[in-house]
Design a protein around this motif. Structure first.
Motif, PDB file in Angstrom:
ATOM      1  N   PHE A  50      -1.033  -0.828  -9.832  1.00 42.38           N
ATOM      2  CA  PHE A  50      -0.541  -2.204  -9.672  1.00 42.38           C
ATOM      3  C   PHE A  50      -0.350  -2.541  -8.193  1.00 42.38           C
ATOM      4  O   PHE A  50      -0.834  -3.573  -7.707  1.00 42.38           O
ATOM      5  N   TRP A  51       0.350  -1.684  -7.465  1.00 44.44           N
ATOM      6  CA  TRP A  51       0.644  -1.974  -6.069  1.00 44.44           C
ATOM      7  C   TRP A  51      -0.603  -1.869  -5.202  1.00 44.44           C
ATOM      8  O   TRP A  51      -0.756  -2.631  -4.240  1.00 44.44           O
ATOM      9  N   TYR A  52      -1.501  -0.958  -5.550  1.00 43.95           N
ATOM     10  CA  TYR A  52      -2.751  -0.824  -4.785  1.00 43.95           C
ATOM     11  C   TYR A  52      -3.622  -2.071  -4.967  1.00 43.95           C
ATOM     12  O   TYR A  52      -4.186  -2.595  -3.996  1.00 43.95           O
ATOM     13  N   LEU A  53      -3.725  -2.531  -6.211  1.00 44.37           N
ATOM     14  CA  LEU A  53      -4.525  -3.731  -6.479  1.00 44.37           C
ATOM     15  C   LEU A  53      -3.883  -4.971  -5.866  1.00 44.37           C
ATOM     16  O   LEU A  53      -4.590  -5.885  -5.418  1.00 44.37           O
ATOM     17  N   ALA A  84       0.831  -1.207   0.000  1.00 46.63           N
ATOM     18  CA  ALA A  84       0.000   0.000   0.000  1.00 46.63           C
ATOM     19  C   ALA A  84       0.864   1.255   0.000  1.00 46.63           C
ATOM     20  O   ALA A  84       0.610   2.206  -0.760  1.00 46.63           O
ATOM     21  N   PHE A  85       1.910   1.263   0.819  1.00 46.02           N
ATOM     22  CA  PHE A  85       2.764   2.451   0.879  1.00 46.02           C
ATOM     23  C   PHE A  85       3.576   2.636  -0.405  1.00 46.02           C
ATOM     24  O   PHE A  85       3.874   3.775  -0.790  1.00 46.02           O
ATOM     25  N   ILE A  86       3.940   1.547  -1.061  1.00 42.58           N
ATOM     26  CA  ILE A  86       4.587   1.681  -2.373  1.00 42.58           C
ATOM     27  C   ILE A  86       3.616   2.347  -3.343  1.00 42.58           C
ATOM     28  O   ILE A  86       3.994   3.232  -4.123  1.00 42.58           O
ATOM     29  N   SER A  87       2.350   1.938  -3.286  1.00 42.96           N
ATOM     30  CA  SER A  87       1.330   2.552  -4.131  1.00 42.96           C
ATOM     31  C   SER A  87       1.201   4.039  -3.837  1.00 42.96           C
ATOM     32  O   SER A  87       1.124   4.864  -4.757  1.00 42.96           O
ATOM     33  N   PHE A  88       1.180   4.409  -2.545  1.00 36.08           N
ATOM     34  CA  PHE A  88       1.036   5.822  -2.178  1.00 36.08           C
ATOM     35  C   PHE A  88       2.207   6.648  -2.723  1.00 36.08           C
ATOM     36  O   PHE A  88       2.031   7.811  -3.110  1.00 36.08           O
ATOM     37  N   TYR A  89       3.387   6.033  -2.767  1.00 37.12           N
ATOM     38  CA  TYR A  89       4.563   6.737  -3.279  1.00 37.12           C
ATOM     39  C   TYR A  89       4.371   7.128  -4.745  1.00 37.12           C
ATOM     40  O   TYR A  89       4.764   8.225  -5.173  1.00 37.12           O
ATOM     41  N   TYR A  90       3.739   6.225  -5.518  1.00 34.31           N
ATOM     42  CA  TYR A  90       3.575   6.469  -6.948  1.00 34.31           C
ATOM     43  C   TYR A  90       2.304   7.265  -7.287  1.00 34.31           C
ATOM     44  O   TYR A  90       2.165   7.709  -8.436  1.00 34.31           O
ATOM     45  N   LEU A  91       1.400   7.417  -6.329  1.00 37.49           N
ATOM     46  CA  LEU A  91       0.113   8.052  -6.627  1.00 37.49           C
ATOM     47  C   LEU A  91       0.211   9.396  -7.358  1.00 37.49           C
ATOM     48  O   LEU A  91      -0.545   9.629  -8.309  1.00 37.49           O
ATOM     49  N   CYS A 131      -6.193   7.001   2.309  1.00 37.00           N
ATOM     50  CA  CYS A 131      -5.035   7.612   1.642  1.00 37.00           C
ATOM     51  C   CYS A 131      -5.305   7.839   0.157  1.00 37.00           C
ATOM     52  O   CYS A 131      -4.862   8.843  -0.419  1.00 37.00           O
ATOM     53  N   LEU A 132      -6.038   6.914  -0.469  1.00 35.26           N
ATOM     54  CA  LEU A 132      -6.410   7.111  -1.869  1.00 35.26           C
ATOM     55  C   LEU A 132      -7.312   8.329  -2.013  1.00 35.26           C
ATOM     56  O   LEU A 132      -7.136   9.149  -2.919  1.00 35.26           O
ATOM     57  N   MET A 133      -8.283   8.460  -1.104  1.00 40.58           N
ATOM     58  CA  MET A 133      -9.191   9.609  -1.172  1.00 40.58           C
ATOM     59  C   MET A 133      -8.469  10.919  -0.858  1.00 40.58           C
ATOM     60  O   MET A 133      -8.826  11.978  -1.381  1.00 40.58           O
ATOM     61  N   ALA A 134      -7.442  10.846  -0.022  1.00 40.32           N
ATOM     62  CA  ALA A 134      -6.640  12.044   0.237  1.00 40.32           C
ATOM     63  C   ALA A 134      -5.957  12.512  -1.047  1.00 40.32           C
ATOM     64  O   ALA A 134      -5.875  13.719  -1.329  1.00 40.32           O
ATOM     65  N   ALA A 135      -5.489  11.550  -1.853  1.00 41.11           N
ATOM     66  CA  ALA A 135      -4.894  11.898  -3.147  1.00 41.11           C
ATOM     67  C   ALA A 135      -5.952  12.477  -4.086  1.00 41.11           C
ATOM     68  O   ALA A 135      -5.681  13.427  -4.839  1.00 41.11           O
ATOM     69  N   LEU A 136      -7.162  11.932  -4.028  1.00 43.20           N
ATOM     70  CA  LEU A 136      -8.245  12.441  -4.881  1.00 43.20           C
ATOM     71  C   LEU A 136      -8.613  13.875  -4.507  1.00 43.20           C
ATOM     72  O   LEU A 136      -9.056  14.639  -5.366  1.00 43.20           O
ATOM     73  N   CYS A 137      -8.442  14.237  -3.238  1.00 45.07           N
ATOM     74  CA  CYS A 137      -8.665  15.633  -2.830  1.00 45.07           C
ATOM     75  C   CYS A 137      -7.724  16.565  -3.586  1.00 45.07           C
ATOM     76  O   CYS A 137      -8.084  17.696  -3.917  1.00 45.07           O
TER      77      CYS A 137
END
Length: 214
Positions: free
Chosen positions: A37-40, A21-28, A77-83
């Motif tokens: 990929f990492w989120y899924l 999950a944190f790898i995904s957040f890094y690339y968001l 964290c995904l929704m924070a990125a969407l903000c």
């Protein structure tokens, strides 16, 4: 020799979920394909840990808490990125985050106060909608998956509508299909919050009456 709950296989899978999950957040912010990929992958591990817990008889309260909190934090964290990507809809995402965290927190606390083993196990006196939602694994899987897909597709469509299919981007099509189910899940979260609040209030009343009779 006592078992080491921290080293239960399902709990180790949950630790891997945190890492992916944190790898995904890094690339968001910049790389939607790596982030997706990492989120899924983190979501796929979520589907695996429950099966492993039942198969290996390694279910635990720690695992149930890890599972719930990782789910909530990953979506938050995904929704924070969407903000950031959709600032005009920030209030919607903030409301969604607050509702998700609050409803699950109340629900877990209510279950623990009533002696429940997991937030996914309800007694028969609970709200019938919530009972079917949590006891029917197919419904639970479809609703949770649709909710995740909705926010994931909002993220991806910011960068690209996806491959065109019948005049519409694939990611956009999935977004439109998953949106109603995501809104229904938000409604279920509201019901969950109300039911849990009532349960806790009943426990308070019972405790107060018990003190008065002493």
């Amino acid at each position: 020799m006592a078992e080491n709950i921290f080293l239960f296989i399902p709990n180790i899978v949950d630790y891997l979920r945190v890492i992916t999950a944190f790898i995904s957040f890094y690339y968001l912010p910049t790389d939607p394909w790596s982030a997706s990929f990492w989120y899924l992958l983190s979501g796929l591990l979520d589907a695996i840990d429950g099966h492993l817990a039942r198969m290996l008889d390694q279910g635990s309260k720690l695992g149930a808490m890890l599972d719930m909190l990782i789910d909530r934090c990953a979506t938050m964290c995904l929704m924070a990125a969407l903000c950031h990507f959709y600032p005009k809809y920030m209030l919607f995402f903030q409301f969604s985050m607050a509702l998700d965290i609050t409803s699950h927190w109340f629900h877990v606390q209510s279950s623990l106060m009533k002696g429940g083993e997991s937030h996914k196990k309800l007694d028969l006196s609970a709200n019938p909608i919530l009972k079917h939602y949590y006891h029917n694994r197919i419904i639970l899987f479809v609703m949770c998956s649709a909710n995740e897909l909705f926010f994931c597709m909002l993220y991806l469509t910011y960068f690209t509508p996806g491959p065109t299919l019948l005049g519409i981007g694939l990611f956009q099509a999935i977004l439109y299909i998953s949106a109603p189910l995501s809104f229904i899940k938000a409604g279920i979260s509201i019901l969950q919050l109300i039911a849990a609040s009532k349960n806790i209030a009943l426990i308070d009343q019972s405790d107060r009456e018990a003190r008065k009779t002493k």
